[in-house]
Design a protein around this motif. Structure first.
Motif, mmCIF file in Angstrom:
data_model
loop_
_atom_site.group_PDB
_atom_site.id
_atom_site.type_symbol
_atom_site.label_atom_id
_atom_site.label_comp_id
_atom_site.label_asym_id
_atom_site.label_seq_id
_atom_site.Cartn_x
_atom_site.Cartn_y
_atom_site.Cartn_z
ATOM 1 N N PRO A 52 1.928 8.067 -6.835
ATOM 2 C CA PRO A 52 1.021 7.155 -6.882
ATOM 3 C C PRO A 52 1.680 5.788 -6.220
ATOM 4 O O PRO A 52 1.080 4.998 -5.504
ATOM 5 N N ALA A 53 2.987 5.329 -6.627
ATOM 6 C CA ALA A 53 3.518 4.107 -6.341
ATOM 7 C C ALA A 53 3.710 4.017 -4.934
ATOM 8 O O ALA A 53 3.410 3.193 -4.221
ATOM 9 N N LYS A 54 4.486 5.227 -4.416
ATOM 10 C CA LYS A 54 4.789 5.152 -3.199
ATOM 11 C C LYS A 54 3.292 5.252 -1.889
ATOM 12 O O LYS A 54 3.244 4.658 -1.223
ATOM 13 N N ALA A 55 2.295 5.935 -2.668
ATOM 14 C CA ALA A 55 1.051 5.975 -1.851
ATOM 15 C C ALA A 55 0.358 4.313 -1.881
ATOM 16 O O ALA A 55 0.047 4.259 -0.736
ATOM 17 N N ILE A 56 0.633 3.994 -2.944
ATOM 18 C CA ILE A 56 -0.239 2.497 -2.770
ATOM 19 C C ILE A 56 0.718 1.526 -2.118
ATOM 20 O O ILE A 56 0.209 0.894 -1.393
ATOM 21 N N GLY A 57 2.187 1.811 -1.916
ATOM 22 C CA GLY A 57 3.049 1.018 -1.074
ATOM 23 C C GLY A 57 2.553 1.301 0.256
ATOM 24 O O GLY A 57 2.434 0.315 1.251
ATOM 25 N N LEU A 58 2.216 2.608 0.558
ATOM 26 C CA LEU A 58 2.182 2.787 1.949
ATOM 27 C C LEU A 58 0.533 2.246 2.470
ATOM 28 O O LEU A 58 0.384 1.686 3.825
ATOM 29 N N LEU A 59 -0.172 2.083 1.626
ATOM 30 C CA LEU A 59 -1.690 1.318 1.853
ATOM 31 C C LEU A 59 -1.546 -0.121 2.118
ATOM 32 O O LEU A 59 -2.425 -0.604 2.473
ATOM 33 N N SER A 60 -0.474 -0.780 1.718
ATOM 34 C CA SER A 60 -0.204 -1.853 1.753
ATOM 35 C C SER A 60 -0.259 -2.426 3.374
ATOM 36 O O SER A 60 -0.484 -3.635 3.493
ATOM 37 N N VAL A 89 -3.495 9.921 -15.635
ATOM 38 C CA VAL A 89 -3.108 10.329 -16.777
ATOM 39 C C VAL A 89 -1.840 11.255 -16.680
ATOM 40 O O VAL A 89 -1.786 12.246 -16.212
ATOM 41 N N ARG A 90 -0.552 10.374 -17.491
ATOM 42 C CA ARG A 90 0.309 11.221 -17.560
ATOM 43 C C ARG A 90 0.929 11.258 -19.115
ATOM 44 O O ARG A 90 0.350 10.922 -19.857
ATOM 45 N N ASP A 91 1.963 12.146 -19.473
ATOM 46 C CA ASP A 91 2.301 12.097 -20.781
ATOM 47 C C ASP A 91 2.467 10.893 -21.584
ATOM 48 O O ASP A 91 2.090 10.618 -22.624
ATOM 49 N N SER A 92 3.119 9.904 -20.910
ATOM 50 C CA SER A 92 3.478 8.623 -21.408
ATOM 51 C C SER A 92 2.710 7.727 -21.145
ATOM 52 O O SER A 92 2.829 6.443 -21.702
ATOM 53 N N ASP A 93 1.684 7.528 -20.167
ATOM 54 C CA ASP A 93 0.967 6.433 -19.804
ATOM 55 C C ASP A 93 -0.393 6.962 -19.096
ATOM 56 O O ASP A 93 -0.454 7.960 -18.948
#
Length: 145
Positions: free
Chosen positions: A82-90, A52-56
C-alpha cells in the motif's frame, strides 16, 4: 469495511489527512496528488480502501473509484504494498495510467522509491497491449450503441 468518508479536514500533512466525521477523526493516508487537491480546512469526501493486517487497520483515501481501482491494481504486483502504491499515485492517477499504458519504464523509475527493476516489473505486469488500447479508444469515441 469503511468505503467512503465525508467530513471536515482537521489536520493534513506527512502523507495523511485527519477527517472529522461527526466527532470521530479518521487518519487517512493519501497521495501527494490527492493532498494537493483537497480543500484547505474544508469538507472533503474520499473513497476509502480499508486494509486490515494483524497489527493495524489502515485507511487509504482517493478522489474517485477509478483511482482506488488503480491503487488495487498496483498492489497486485509482487513487492508493491500500500505505501509504495500510494507513492506511485503521487504523480497523479491519469499520468500514472499513461506511463503504464505506454510502457514508460524510464518515467516510472524516476518516481521516488521506484527503481529501474521495479519500473520494469510494473510495466511487464500492468501494461495494456496496443490492440486492447486501440479497442478501448475506439469504444470511447463511438459511445454507447
Amino acid at each position: 469495511m469503511i468505503a467512503l468518508l465525508r467530513g471536515a479536514i482537521r489536520n493534513a500533512g506527512g502523507g495523511h489527512v485527519v477527517i472529522d466525521c461527526n466527532g470521530v477523526g479518521y487518519m487517512v493516508m493519501v497521495s501527494e496528488a490527492t493532498m494537493c487537491r483537497l480543500p484547505p480546512d474544508g469538507i472533503a469526501e474520499l473513497v476509502i480502501e480499508t486494509i486490515v493486517r494483524d497489527s493495524d487497520i489502515s485507511l487509504y483515501g482517493f478522489e474517485c473509484e477509478s483511482e482506488r481501482a488503480l491503487f488495487n491494481r498496483l498492489r497486485s504486483v509482487r513487492n508493491i504494498g500500500p505505501a509504495k502504491a500510494i507513492g506511485l499515485l503521487s504523480v497523479g492517477a491519469d499520468r500514472l495510467r499513461e506511463m503504464l499504458e505506454r510502457g514508460d519504464g524510464a518515467a516510472l523509475a524516476k518516481i521516488r522509491g521506484i527503481g529501474k527493476a521495479m519500473a520494469t516489473k510494473l510495466v511487464e505486469a500492468l501494461r495494456v497491449d496496443p490492440a486492447r488500447r486501440a479497442r478501448r479508444a475506439s469504444a470511447a469515441t463511438e459511445g454507447p450503441r
